[in-house]
Structure formats: C-alpha cells, structure tokens
Motif scaffolding. Structure first.
Motif, PDB file in Angstrom:
ATOM      1  N   GLY A   1       1.973   0.695   8.023  1.00  0.00           N
ATOM      2  CA  GLY A   1       2.390   2.072   8.238  1.00  0.00           C
ATOM      3  C   GLY A   1       3.482   2.232   9.272  1.00  0.00           C
ATOM      4  O   GLY A   1       4.425   3.000   9.087  1.00  0.00           O
ATOM      5  N   ALA A   2       3.383   1.506  10.393  1.00  0.00           N
ATOM      6  CA  ALA A   2       4.390   1.627  11.452  1.00  0.00           C
ATOM      7  C   ALA A   2       5.751   1.148  10.965  1.00  0.00           C
ATOM      8  O   ALA A   2       6.780   1.789  11.210  1.00  0.00           O
ATOM      9  CB  ALA A   2       3.953   0.836  12.676  1.00  0.00           C
ATOM     10  N   ALA A   3       5.767   0.018  10.262  1.00  0.00           N
ATOM     11  CA  ALA A   3       7.024  -0.500   9.740  1.00  0.00           C
ATOM     12  C   ALA A   3       7.601   0.423   8.675  1.00  0.00           C
ATOM     13  O   ALA A   3       8.829   0.596   8.580  1.00  0.00           O
ATOM     14  CB  ALA A   3       6.818  -1.900   9.169  1.00  0.00           C
ATOM     15  N   ALA A   4       6.726   1.030   7.863  1.00  0.00           N
ATOM     16  CA  ALA A   4       7.192   1.951   6.824  1.00  0.00           C
ATOM     17  C   ALA A   4       7.852   3.173   7.449  1.00  0.00           C
ATOM     18  O   ALA A   4       8.920   3.614   7.004  1.00  0.00           O
ATOM     19  CB  ALA A   4       6.030   2.372   5.935  1.00  0.00           C
TER      20      ALA A   4
ATOM     21  N   ALA B   1      10.162  -0.540   1.024  1.00  0.00           N
ATOM     22  CA  ALA B   1       9.270  -0.843  -0.093  1.00  0.00           C
ATOM     23  C   ALA B   1       8.235  -1.892   0.309  1.00  0.00           C
ATOM     24  O   ALA B   1       7.040  -1.745   0.009  1.00  0.00           O
ATOM     25  CB  ALA B   1      10.082  -1.335  -1.294  1.00  0.00           C
ATOM     26  N   ASP B   2       8.673  -2.951   0.980  1.00  0.00           N
ATOM     27  CA  ASP B   2       7.747  -4.012   1.387  1.00  0.00           C
ATOM     28  C   ASP B   2       6.670  -3.476   2.326  1.00  0.00           C
ATOM     29  O   ASP B   2       5.486  -3.833   2.204  1.00  0.00           O
ATOM     30  CB  ASP B   2       8.517  -5.147   2.066  1.00  0.00           C
ATOM     31  N   ALA B   3       7.072  -2.610   3.258  1.00  0.00           N
ATOM     32  CA  ALA B   3       6.110  -2.081   4.222  1.00  0.00           C
ATOM     33  C   ALA B   3       5.082  -1.188   3.537  1.00  0.00           C
ATOM     34  O   ALA B   3       3.883  -1.236   3.854  1.00  0.00           O
ATOM     35  CB  ALA B   3       6.839  -1.304   5.324  1.00  0.00           C
ATOM     36  N   VAL B   4       5.526  -0.360   2.598  1.00  0.00           N
ATOM     37  CA  VAL B   4       4.604   0.519   1.879  1.00  0.00           C
ATOM     38  C   VAL B   4       3.645  -0.303   1.020  1.00  0.00           C
ATOM     39  O   VAL B   4       2.433  -0.044   0.985  1.00  0.00           O
ATOM     40  CB  VAL B   4       5.386   1.529   1.008  1.00  0.00           C
TER      41      VAL B   4
END
Length: 246
Positions: free
Chosen positions: A197-200, A189-192
């Motif tokens: 994008g890479a972390a998501a 959720a935090d990445a989005v």
C-alpha cells in the motif's frame, strides 16, 4: 475510439444514461466543440432521441461541470481552462494515492484485473503503441485502480474527474507529449498487485505529479494557450488569426 466509449457503459441501462454518455463522449472527443452553443431541440435531433432525455442529461451535465446553461440561449460546452486543469489534478492528487493504497490492501486481485494493469505497462514499454492508445490506456488504467478499491465512493468520485481530465489529454499537443514522454505505470501496477500500500500510494502520487507537469507544459508551449482558455485541436492559421483579433 475515444477512451469514454467503453468506460461509460455503466450508464447505458436507461435512455437518460445513454444520452449522458453520448453527450459526454462527444465533448471529450471535441465533436461538440466548447465554443458551440446549442439548444435541446437541435441536440435531440442530432442524437436521434426525444427532447426529454436530452433535457435531463443536460441538467446532470451542467451540474457536473460539462456544459454551461445560457439563459434564453440554450447550452454551451464548458470551456477548458488551465485553472480547471490544475483543480482536476489537485483532486486526483488528494484521492488517487489513497485509492491506490486501498486497492493494494485488497490484494490478491483476480487474474484478469492484474493482467489488465500489466498489459498497459507492456504497451508503454514496447514503444510501438500509438499516442492515442497510450492516452486511452492511461484512463483505463487509473479507472481500474479505482474499481479495485472495492469502494464505490472512490470510483464515483474519481470517474468524472478522470473523464474531465481526458478532455485535456486528448488535445493534439498533449497526445504528442504523451508519445514523447510516456508515464511509467509499472511500479504502481506492481505495488497494487503485490499488496504494498505505501509503495502504491507513493507511485501514484509521483505519476500524477509527472502527468500534471507534462500536460500543462505541453499546453503552455503550444498554440493552444489563449489567456486561460483553450480550444481543442485548433488549426495554426485559426490560432494566429484569433490572436490578431484579440
């Protein structure tokens, strides 16, 4: 309430769409058991609609893997199998990390969309939610990620896969496993929300891999396992008697 009742609202504009939604809801909740054989006429009476929309709905559902057509015998809810479950997770693993990255690239998102993602994370972390609520929230969270891509094809491809996965998530033994080992959705959720994008994509891939392991392990370690075919929510006495007859 099953996870599909709210989420299938997009098909409610026509009688055929509402019929598809209701049949699929009953399959997910096991109100229509996978061993049951039924006719168009019997199901139409049960749903309180005409045979024509039921016939059209069953054609759609047979093409999308929800029911089997039996020559001269009617229809049967498609059996759940470990092979199908692995296939569903393979599709999710191929598509959902890309969807998560695409959703992140469209940040910032509307406040209500971000709040909905975070609300599910809060539910997980509070430790007071029922297992049923966690399973329901899991579907809605992943569906929202698909919607946040802004790509109708992502959503169309993932919607049915996520719903078919819910048949397995709602098996009693998997519900218990979800309660014992909730999946951490906050990194995703935090990445989005922050646009990473890479972390998501990485967080989504990790979640799906954990979900697959947890779900398959819960089924294999339970009385549900019958070769490769599963029966929703069987009583233990039924499981023992069926095994003896086999």
């Amino acid at each position: 309430m099953t996870p599909s009742q709210e989420e299938l609202a997009e098909e409610s504009g026509s009688l055929r769409g509402r019929t598809i939604s209701e049949i699929r809801r009953r399959i997910i909740s096991a109100d229509l058991a996978q061993d049951r054989t039924f006719s168009e006429a019997a199901l139409a009476d049960e749903l309180g609609v005409g045979r024509a929309p039921v016939r059209e709905a069953l054609i759609v559902l047979s093409h999308s893997g929800w029911v089997d057509t039996l020559p001269r015998s009617g229809y049967r809810v498609k059996a759940m199998t470990l092979n199908e479950l692995r296939d569903l997770f393979a599709v999710r693993l191929a598509l959902e990390p890309q969807a998560a990255a695409a959703a992140a690239r469209r940040a910032p998102h509307p406040e209500d969309a971000a709040a909905a993602l975070l609300a599910h994370c809060d539910l997980e972390e509070q430790g007071t939610a029922s297992a049923q609520d966690l399973v329901t929230g899991h579907y809605r969270f992943h569906r929202r990620i698909a919607l946040l891509t802004g790509n109708a094809e992502f959503d169309r491809a993932l919607r049915d896969v996520l719903l078919r996965t819910e048949r397995y998530h709602l098996l009693d033994t998997v519900v218990r496993a979800a309660n014992d080992e909730p999946l951490p959705h906050r990194p995703l959720a935090d990445a989005v929300i922050t646009g990473d994008g890479a972390a998501a994509a990485e967080a989504m891939s990790r979640l799906i891999t954990q979900d697959q392991r947890r779900t398959i392990d819960a089924i294999i370690d339970s009385d549900l396992i019958r070769s490769v075919t599963l029966t929703p929510r069987p009583r233990r006495t039924d499981a023992v008697s069926k095994g003896a007859r086999a």
